[in-house]
Write a protein that holds these residues in place. Sequence first.
Motif, PDB file in Angstrom:
ATOM      1  N   PRO A 120       0.835  -1.204   0.000  1.00  0.00           N
ATOM      2  CA  PRO A 120       0.000   0.000   0.000  1.00  0.00           C
ATOM      3  C   PRO A 120       0.870   1.254   0.000  1.00  0.00           C
ATOM      4  O   PRO A 120       2.014   1.231   0.444  1.00  0.00           O
ATOM      5  CB  PRO A 120      -0.798  -0.115   1.300  1.00  0.00           C
TER       6      PRO A 120
ATOM      7  N   CYS B  78      -1.844   4.571   3.730  1.00  0.00           N
ATOM      8  CA  CYS B  78      -3.017   3.893   3.176  1.00  0.00           C
ATOM      9  C   CYS B  78      -3.285   2.531   3.804  1.00  0.00           C
ATOM     10  O   CYS B  78      -4.149   1.791   3.331  1.00  0.00           O
ATOM     11  CB  CYS B  78      -2.877   3.748   1.667  1.00  0.00           C
ATOM     12  N   TYR B  79      -2.555   2.162   4.859  1.00  0.00           N
ATOM     13  CA  TYR B  79      -2.790   0.880   5.524  1.00  0.00           C
ATOM     14  C   TYR B  79      -2.322   0.979   6.965  1.00  0.00           C
ATOM     15  O   TYR B  79      -1.224   1.463   7.226  1.00  0.00           O
ATOM     16  CB  TYR B  79      -2.047  -0.252   4.801  1.00  0.00           C
TER      17      TYR B  79
ATOM     18  N   CYS C 281      -4.146   9.446   2.768  1.00  0.00           N
ATOM     19  CA  CYS C 281      -4.062   8.414   1.730  1.00  0.00           C
ATOM     20  C   CYS C 281      -4.540   8.973   0.392  1.00  0.00           C
ATOM     21  O   CYS C 281      -3.909   8.750  -0.636  1.00  0.00           O
ATOM     22  CB  CYS C 281      -4.899   7.199   2.140  1.00  0.00           C
TER      23      CYS C 281
ATOM     24  N   GLN D 228      -9.298  -1.565  -2.810  1.00  0.00           N
ATOM     25  CA  GLN D 228      -9.651  -1.097  -1.471  1.00  0.00           C
ATOM     26  C   GLN D 228     -10.109  -2.264  -0.610  1.00  0.00           C
ATOM     27  O   GLN D 228     -10.965  -3.040  -1.025  1.00  0.00           O
ATOM     28  CB  GLN D 228     -10.803  -0.103  -1.522  1.00  0.00           C
TER      29      GLN D 228
ATOM     30  N   GLY E 108      -7.754  -0.236   3.935  1.00  0.00           N
ATOM     31  CA  GLY E 108      -6.504  -0.114   3.199  1.00  0.00           C
ATOM     32  C   GLY E 108      -6.765   0.158   1.733  1.00  0.00           C
ATOM     33  O   GLY E 108      -7.843  -0.156   1.211  1.00  0.00           O
ATOM     34  N   GLU E 109      -5.767   0.783   1.076  1.00  0.00           N
ATOM     35  CA  GLU E 109      -5.878   1.067  -0.356  1.00  0.00           C
ATOM     36  C   GLU E 109      -4.536   0.808  -1.026  1.00  0.00           C
ATOM     37  O   GLU E 109      -3.492   1.195  -0.501  1.00  0.00           O
ATOM     38  CB  GLU E 109      -6.316   2.518  -0.591  1.00  0.00           C
ATOM     39  N   TRP E 110      -4.589   0.154  -2.176  1.00  0.00           N
ATOM     40  CA  TRP E 110      -3.408  -0.152  -2.968  1.00  0.00           C
ATOM     41  C   TRP E 110      -3.625   0.414  -4.361  1.00  0.00           C
ATOM     42  O   TRP E 110      -4.599   0.085  -5.029  1.00  0.00           O
ATOM     43  CB  TRP E 110      -3.211  -1.661  -3.076  1.00  0.00           C
TER      44      TRP E 110
END
Length: 178
Positions: A51, A55-56, A70, A157, A168-170
Amino acid sequence: MSLNRGVAALGAVAVVGAATLGITLPIAAHYAPSVARVSVVAGSHWTQIAPLDNCYKGGNALSVADQTKCGAAIKAALSDPKKIPTAIVPGLNGNFGINVDQPVTKNGWVARTAGGVLVQHQTNAYAGQLPIAQVLTTQDPQTGQTTTSDSGPMLIQETDKDGKTIYGEWLLQLKVAS
């Protein structure tokens, strides 16, 4: 006789080294922060993505402040595609798969592209046979004209089913191999 002593000494060093490593690795793994990753598989290419910063939070829900940070990291990365982790895909007409680490499946996840939702909310670790063209083709909402590119962003997500809580977002981009 001296050869046997050398072999015995070397064996003792190996045993002590293995024992030390056997004790140290679990301790280090126990104290290391857990970061869930997302993998993209296409043809013979496999890419694992961490991530972006902020964002995590180890599987905990992102606060509003975390989501703002994020979002800023995602916006900055989108403004400079060289900052986005890249997953190579063999060609526009192929397929790819997304695999998320097991902790992400607890809450579930979705995958989004510029064109909309690619993978609906699910709690499986793998979604496969996804068309590459769906990520790399965009449609202008004003004219309806479609454009195909050799690369395109995708956001994964970790979120609850209603999409209100984000864990979390990648961000990554698919790019056709040259």
